[in-house]
Design an enzyme around this catalytic site. Structure first.
Site, PDB file in Angstrom:
ATOM      1  N   LYS A  88      26.526  35.206  54.736  1.00 51.57           N
ATOM      2  CA  LYS A  88      27.395  35.764  55.785  1.00 51.57           C
ATOM      3  C   LYS A  88      27.824  37.159  55.399  1.00 51.57           C
ATOM      4  CE  LYS A  88      31.356  35.165  53.233  1.00 51.57           C
ATOM      5  NZ  LYS A  88      32.292  36.223  52.791  1.00 51.57           N
ATOM      6  N   GLY A 137      29.762  38.531  47.338  1.00 49.49           N
ATOM      7  CA  GLY A 137      30.599  38.317  48.510  1.00 49.49           C
ATOM      8  C   GLY A 137      29.861  37.795  49.726  1.00 49.49           C
ATOM      9  N   ASP A 184      35.167  29.467  51.467  1.00 53.32           N
ATOM     10  CA  ASP A 184      34.188  29.882  52.469  1.00 53.32           C
ATOM     11  C   ASP A 184      33.378  28.715  53.029  1.00 53.32           C
ATOM     12  OD1 ASP A 184      34.912  32.522  52.218  1.00 53.32           O
ATOM     13  OD2 ASP A 184      33.216  33.088  50.950  1.00 53.32           O
ATOM     14  N   GLY A 204      28.011  36.654  43.187  1.00 49.25           N
ATOM     15  CA  GLY A 204      28.879  37.783  42.872  1.00 49.25           C
ATOM     16  C   GLY A 204      28.761  38.939  43.838  1.00 49.25           C
ATOM     17  N   PRO A 236      22.004  36.463  46.208  1.00 47.46           N
ATOM     18  CA  PRO A 236      22.622  36.746  44.897  1.00 47.46           C
ATOM     19  C   PRO A 236      24.063  36.263  44.829  1.00 47.46           C
ATOM     20  CG  PRO A 236      22.555  38.732  46.217  1.00 47.46           C
ATOM     21  CD  PRO A 236      21.800  37.689  46.995  1.00 47.46           C
ATOM     22  N   GLY A 296      28.748  34.589  50.015  1.00 48.72           N
ATOM     23  CA  GLY A 296      29.014  33.173  50.231  1.00 48.72           C
ATOM     24  C   GLY A 296      27.819  32.276  49.995  1.00 48.72           C
ATOM     25  N   GLY A 297      26.872  32.713  49.175  1.00 53.41           N
ATOM     26  CA  GLY A 297      25.660  31.934  48.986  1.00 53.41           C
ATOM     27  C   GLY A 297      25.909  30.548  48.424  1.00 53.41           C
ATOM     28  N   GLY A 298      26.748  30.454  47.376  1.00 56.38           N
ATOM     29  CA  GLY A 298      27.050  29.148  46.795  1.00 56.38           C
ATOM     30  C   GLY A 298      27.776  28.241  47.768  1.00 56.38           C
TER      31      GLY A 298
END
Length: 215
Positions: A8, A96, A134, A94, A92, A98-100
């Site tokens: 996002k 911002g 998130d 770190g 990636p 919201g991948g995790g």
């Protein structure tokens, strides 16, 4: 079953107050972007659940990975059988994006479908809210105004059709969320975020919207 967790972007990010619990109240609009990971979940033949991560390196133990944490919550709440999970990381950390959080939320959505648990979006959002701020956004996965710690969501009609999004992240760099928030002095913004996004054109946003992390 295979799903493709997307990331996002934030349209404006106002950090308006520090909470007694140490977290912060924010105002932002989150919009899905088509940069995606890949997550496959299949029933396990044995008695142990596993997570295999490929692609970009994720520097955390298996049980602390948000995908495994999401599974453990669903396993505990709904007595799910063991699974094997395969995550290919493209987004990636770190950065911002919201991948995790997306991976965790899509894991819950996938498990819900795979085992016919029958949960609605609201219940799934409640489940993942305890994993990351998130995460609830990625259950709905459509443009949302996010307030509170980011878990209070309200749909907003934003059309970015025909617009391109360029996401740039320098190799080897990452920003700790906790460190970023510790450097910000919370304040009320001098504009109404929702009003700007509803009434002004995309080209006008850059002259009004702010991201309090930039300074």
């Amino acid at each position: 079953m295979i799903v493709f967790p997307n990331c996002k972007i934030n349209l404006g990010l106002n950090i308006v107050a520090r909470r007694p619990d140490g977290y912060h109240d924010i105002e932002t609009v989150m919009v899905p972007v088509g940069w995606r990971d890949s997550l496959e979940i299949v029933p396990a033949e044995g008695t142990e659940s596993t997570l295999t991560v490929l692609g970009r390196k994720v520097d955390c133990p298996q049980e602390k990975n948000l995908v495994m944490r999401a599974f453990r919550v669903m396993e505990r709440e709904y007595s799910l059988p063991p699974v094997h999970m395969y995550l290919i990381k493209n987004i990636p950390d770190g950065a911002g994006r919201g991948g995790g959080s997306a991976d965790a939320s899509f894991a819950v959505r996938c498990l819900n479908d795979l085992f016919s648990v029958g949960l609605g979006e609201e219940r799934m959002a409640d489940i993942v809210a305890g994993i990351g701020a998130d995460c609830p956004f990625f259950i709905y996965n459509r443009p949302m105004i996010a307030t509170g710690t980011g878990t209070i969501l309200k749909p907003i009609d934003i059309n970015l059709g025909g617009k391109g999004i360029l996401v740039v992240k320098a190799p080897g760099t990452a920003v700790s969320t906790a460190e970023a928030y510790s450097s910000v002095v919370p304040r009320k913004p001098d504009y109404d975020l929702e009003e700007v996004l509803r009434t002004r054109t995309v080209n006008e946003w850059q002259h009004t919207l702010k991201n309090d992390f930039e300074a």
